[in-house]
Design a protein around this motif. Structure first.
Motif, PDB file in Angstrom:
ATOM      1  N   ALA A 212      -1.165  -2.834   3.480  1.00 54.57           N
ATOM      2  CA  ALA A 212      -0.239  -1.890   4.108  1.00 54.57           C
ATOM      3  C   ALA A 212       0.800  -2.625   4.948  1.00 54.57           C
ATOM      4  N   PHE A 213       0.383  -3.649   5.660  1.00 52.79           N
ATOM      5  CA  PHE A 213       1.311  -4.417   6.500  1.00 52.79           C
ATOM      6  C   PHE A 213       2.361  -5.120   5.640  1.00 52.79           C
ATOM      7  N   VAL A 214       1.935  -5.683   4.502  1.00 56.21           N
ATOM      8  CA  VAL A 214       2.843  -6.457   3.655  1.00 56.21           C
ATOM      9  C   VAL A 214       3.771  -5.555   2.854  1.00 56.21           C
ATOM     10  N   VAL A 215       3.241  -4.432   2.340  1.00 57.19           N
ATOM     11  CA  VAL A 215       3.997  -3.616   1.387  1.00 57.19           C
ATOM     12  C   VAL A 215       4.648  -2.406   2.050  1.00 57.19           C
ATOM     13  N   LEU A 216       3.849  -1.625   2.777  1.00 59.08           N
ATOM     14  CA  LEU A 216       4.382  -0.388   3.376  1.00 59.08           C
ATOM     15  C   LEU A 216       5.197  -0.659   4.626  1.00 59.08           C
ATOM     16  N   ARG A 217       4.949  -1.768   5.286  1.00 56.90           N
ATOM     17  CA  ARG A 217       5.727  -2.223   6.439  1.00 56.90           C
ATOM     18  C   ARG A 217       5.887  -1.143   7.511  1.00 56.90           C
ATOM     19  N   PRO A 218       4.801  -0.672   8.065  1.00 59.83           N
ATOM     20  CA  PRO A 218       4.913   0.333   9.126  1.00 59.83           C
ATOM     21  C   PRO A 218       5.492  -0.283  10.402  1.00 59.83           C
ATOM     22  N   GLY A 219       6.040   0.563  11.234  1.00 57.84           N
ATOM     23  CA  GLY A 219       6.534   0.094  12.515  1.00 57.84           C
ATOM     24  C   GLY A 219       5.403  -0.410  13.398  1.00 57.84           C
ATOM     25  N   ARG A 220       5.774  -1.098  14.468  1.00 54.41           N
ATOM     26  CA  ARG A 220       4.766  -1.686  15.334  1.00 54.41           C
ATOM     27  C   ARG A 220       3.861  -0.634  15.954  1.00 54.41           C
ATOM     28  N   VAL A 221       4.431   0.469  16.360  1.00 53.16           N
ATOM     29  CA  VAL A 221       3.621   1.515  16.988  1.00 53.16           C
ATOM     30  C   VAL A 221       2.621   2.094  15.988  1.00 53.16           C
ATOM     31  N   VAL A 222       3.096   2.386  14.780  1.00 56.15           N
ATOM     32  CA  VAL A 222       2.216   2.946  13.753  1.00 56.15           C
ATOM     33  C   VAL A 222       1.133   1.934  13.376  1.00 56.15           C
ATOM     34  N   LEU A 223       1.529   0.676  13.250  1.00 55.84           N
ATOM     35  CA  LEU A 223       0.559  -0.358  12.903  1.00 55.84           C
ATOM     36  C   LEU A 223      -0.519  -0.482  13.973  1.00 55.84           C
ATOM     37  N   LEU A 224      -0.126  -0.408  15.217  1.00 55.80           N
ATOM     38  CA  LEU A 224      -1.112  -0.475  16.297  1.00 55.80           C
ATOM     39  C   LEU A 224      -2.042   0.733  16.259  1.00 55.80           C
ATOM     40  N   LEU A 308       4.292  -1.280 -15.226  1.00 50.17           N
ATOM     41  CA  LEU A 308       4.970  -0.366 -14.306  1.00 50.17           C
ATOM     42  C   LEU A 308       5.857  -1.139 -13.332  1.00 50.17           C
ATOM     43  N   LEU A 309       5.346  -2.255 -12.816  1.00 46.61           N
ATOM     44  CA  LEU A 309       6.134  -3.034 -11.862  1.00 46.61           C
ATOM     45  C   LEU A 309       7.430  -3.539 -12.478  1.00 46.61           C
ATOM     46  N   LEU A 310       7.400  -3.837 -13.786  1.00 44.60           N
ATOM     47  CA  LEU A 310       8.596  -4.347 -14.450  1.00 44.60           C
ATOM     48  C   LEU A 310       9.552  -3.235 -14.860  1.00 44.60           C
ATOM     49  N   ARG A 311       9.024  -2.073 -15.262  1.00 45.39           N
ATOM     50  CA  ARG A 311       9.846  -1.026 -15.840  1.00 45.39           C
ATOM     51  C   ARG A 311      10.276   0.049 -14.854  1.00 45.39           C
ATOM     52  N   ARG A 312       9.584   0.216 -13.749  1.00 42.81           N
ATOM     53  CA  ARG A 312       9.889   1.299 -12.808  1.00 42.81           C
ATOM     54  C   ARG A 312      10.148   0.732 -11.411  1.00 42.81           C
ATOM     55  N   PRO A 313      11.344   0.264 -11.129  1.00 44.49           N
ATOM     56  CA  PRO A 313      11.623  -0.345  -9.825  1.00 44.49           C
ATOM     57  C   PRO A 313      11.332   0.582  -8.646  1.00 44.49           C
ATOM     58  N   THR A 314      11.581   1.878  -8.815  1.00 44.02           N
ATOM     59  CA  THR A 314      11.374   2.808  -7.698  1.00 44.02           C
ATOM     60  C   THR A 314       9.905   2.995  -7.352  1.00 44.02           C
ATOM     61  N   GLN A 315       9.022   2.624  -8.289  1.00 40.98           N
ATOM     62  CA  GLN A 315       7.589   2.802  -8.051  1.00 40.98           C
ATOM     63  C   GLN A 315       6.886   1.493  -7.694  1.00 40.98           C
ATOM     64  N   ARG A 316       7.645   0.433  -7.510  1.00 40.38           N
ATOM     65  CA  ARG A 316       7.031  -0.867  -7.271  1.00 40.38           C
ATOM     66  C   ARG A 316       6.282  -0.918  -5.937  1.00 40.38           C
ATOM     67  N   ARG A 317       6.866  -0.368  -4.912  1.00 37.62           N
ATOM     68  CA  ARG A 317       6.202  -0.478  -3.610  1.00 37.62           C
ATOM     69  C   ARG A 317       4.891   0.291  -3.571  1.00 37.62           C
ATOM     70  N   PRO A 318       4.850   1.569  -3.969  1.00 41.51           N
ATOM     71  CA  PRO A 318       3.550   2.252  -3.950  1.00 41.51           C
ATOM     72  C   PRO A 318       2.533   1.602  -4.881  1.00 41.51           C
ATOM     73  N   MET A 319       2.990   1.120  -6.062  1.00 38.06           N
ATOM     74  CA  MET A 319       2.062   0.434  -6.963  1.00 38.06           C
ATOM     75  C   MET A 319       1.534  -0.841  -6.310  1.00 38.06           C
TER      76      MET A 319
END
Length: 507
Positions: A212-224, A308-319
């Motif tokens: 989650a930290f690497v991909v979803l990149r939540p803010g500091r408050v949310v991460l804490l 999916l990662l190669l063909r669907r750029p918009t879905q790369r982060r959730p995948m």
């Protein structure tokens, strides 16, 4: 004009009254979306695969340990568990099932229902990756994957732990999107229940936080916030860890898991497609014809997320989040396994759950109409393998071998189990009155054989000369025979599958 309108209204009312009333619940059924019906159908299929002939296969050793442990009173059971190697939640649920029935089917139902609950969760994760179609295929993948089916038919805690870790991955994602009290509470409960089911769930949750930290990149408050919730959930395990200090005395002792080697990675992929205890190609040739289709299906599953990662750029982060939520903790287990022999497919199965909806979403990313045959080629062989393997795992048929002893073990008789391997299966299937007269005969017994559940004289190094009744020796065919006191003669030998029972009587 008014009269004419009134006549039309009366005619409409009469027609409405003449129509048959709708069936109860029909309108509710019509209101359910096609997506919901698809997920329900996949869940129903998964449940059927998990409960079909659920009580038929004999218990194997670890299952029998659990079944014998839950026969004890609550405090005695927890005392056994705290001396063994696991947290208590799985045993508590099986204990509740035991109050309904001690039969194997009833006890295994805990795992079956837990495994079934994973399908809607897989659908929810798949839908977040690629929409409704991805959710439907993710649920279907979870339903038919043989390793998931087999774990859900096993009287151990792995299916429950895997489902809870999967739920934690979904709850974490939701909490990061909107860290409300309700969502944080759900995440907290998922983590608490997971770590109280299997210790390797700690690695699973930690890996999810890294993903989650690497991909979803939540803010500091949310991460804490989410990190603090996870730490608080881990802290809830401390009282049990203090009670279970005897478990940690095993740390320096030899363990059954082999030191890590690269061949285990290949074995992991085979076990992912089949089960943690058998390959789909090992049932006396009955599934040889499925070998090639299953290998093709496996290649499709493992390549689907990459597609999916190669063909669907918009879905790369959730995948990427869902895939890394599985791969990071499995990687951590691999890293630990380099220094301490702990890497095993059963332990990895606790953490690899999020990878399954990622695979399903990857399959769903194939463009229509090519998606339908691709999904069929991948999922159909796996479903056939699960349906054929699940009701008949290669468990030793101890109950059939022990059946002639039912009611015949007298107060002066002695049941000797040749080595610790079959002690708990014998104890589960024999008469309750015979259990105190059943003993493991071996030069030594490792703690992971379940010594936490042994009585004071369960383990002996030899059969005593003082036995006045008959001696029944239970062991595997081909094993070195036990030395029996010279005053006894062999009367009969019965073998079923790989288990033999010898009957000895005084001359």
């Amino acid at each position: 004009m008014i009269d004419r309108a009134e006549g039309v209204a009366e005619t409409a009312a009469s027609a409405a009254a003449a129509r048959p009333a709708s069936l109860p619940g029909l309108e509710t059924a019509r209101s359910v979306s096609g997506y919901a019906w698809s997920v329900l159908g996949a869940t129903a299929l998964g449940l059927a695969l998990r409960v079909f002939l659920l009580g038929t296969p004999p218990l194997w050793r670890d299952e029998a340990f659990t079944a014998v442990a839950v026969r004890r009173g609550w405090l005695d059971m927890l005392d056994v568990v705290r001396h063994d190697s696991a947290p208590p939640l799985g045993y508590i649920l099986v204990k509740l099932a035991n109050t309904i029935s001690p039969a194997a089917g009833s006890l295994r139902m805990v795992s079956a229902l837990a495994g079934t609950a994973a399908m809607p969760m897989a659908a929810a994760l798949g839908r977040r990756i690629g929409g409704k179609r991805a959710g439907m295929v993710a649920a279907a993948t979870m339903a038919v994957l043989p390793s998931a089916v087999m774990a859900s038919r096993d009287l151990r805690m792995y299916a429950l732990a895997s489902t809870l870790v999967l739920a934690a991955a979904l709850a974490l994602w939701r909490a990061i999107e909107r860290p409300s009290r309700g969502r944080l509470l759900v995440y907290f409960l998922c983590v608490v229940l997971a770590v109280h089911t299997q210790y390797f769930a700690v690695l699973g949750v930690a890996g999810q936080l890294v993903a989650a930290f690497v991909v979803l990149r939540p803010g500091r408050v949310v991460l804490l916030k989410v990190g603090g919730v996870a730490v608080a959930a881990f802290a809830c395990l401390v009282p049990w860890l203090l009670a279970a200090i005897p478990q940690f005395q095993h740390t320096g002792s030899p363990f059954w898991v082999q030191p890590f080697h690269l061949d285990q990675l290949q074995g992991l992929s085979v076990q992912f497609l089949a089960s943690t205890r058998t390959s789909p190609f090992s049932h006396a040739g009955t599934l040889d014809w499925l070998e090639l289709p299953i290998r093709v299906a496996g290649a499709g599953l493992f390549l689907a997320p990459l597609y999916l990662l190669l063909r669907r750029p918009t879905q790369r982060r959730p995948m990427a989040y869902v895939a890394l939520a599985a791969l990071v903790p499995v990687g951590l287990l691999l890293l630990v396994g380099v220094f301490r022999p702990l890497f095993d497919a059963r332990y990895a199965s606790v953490m690899w759950g999020p990878l399954i909806p990622a695979m399903g979403a990857g399959l769903a990313a194939v463009r229509w109409p090519a998606m339908a045959p691709v999904v069929a080629v991948v999922l159909l062989p796996l479903g056939i393998a699960a349906a054929m393997i699940a009701p008949s795992p290669p468990n030793d048929d101890v109950p059939a071998a022990m059946a002639p002893l039912a009611g015949h073990v007298g107060p002066d008789d002695f049941v000797a189990v040749n080595g610790a391997h079959h002690y708990y299966t014998v104890a589960y299937y024999e008469d309750a009155a015979a259990i105190p007269r059943t003993h493991v005969i071996a030069n030594g017994v490792a703690w992971f054989e379940g010594t936490a559940g042994y009585g004071p004289d369960t383990w002996m190094t030899r059969i005593p000369d003082s036995v006045t009744g008959r001696i029944y020796v239970v062991g595997e065919a081909g094993r070195d025979p036990l030395p029996v006191p010279s005053a006894f003669s062999l009367m009969e030998t019965r073998c079923v599958d790989h288990v033999c029972v010898e009957t000895w009587a005084r001359r």
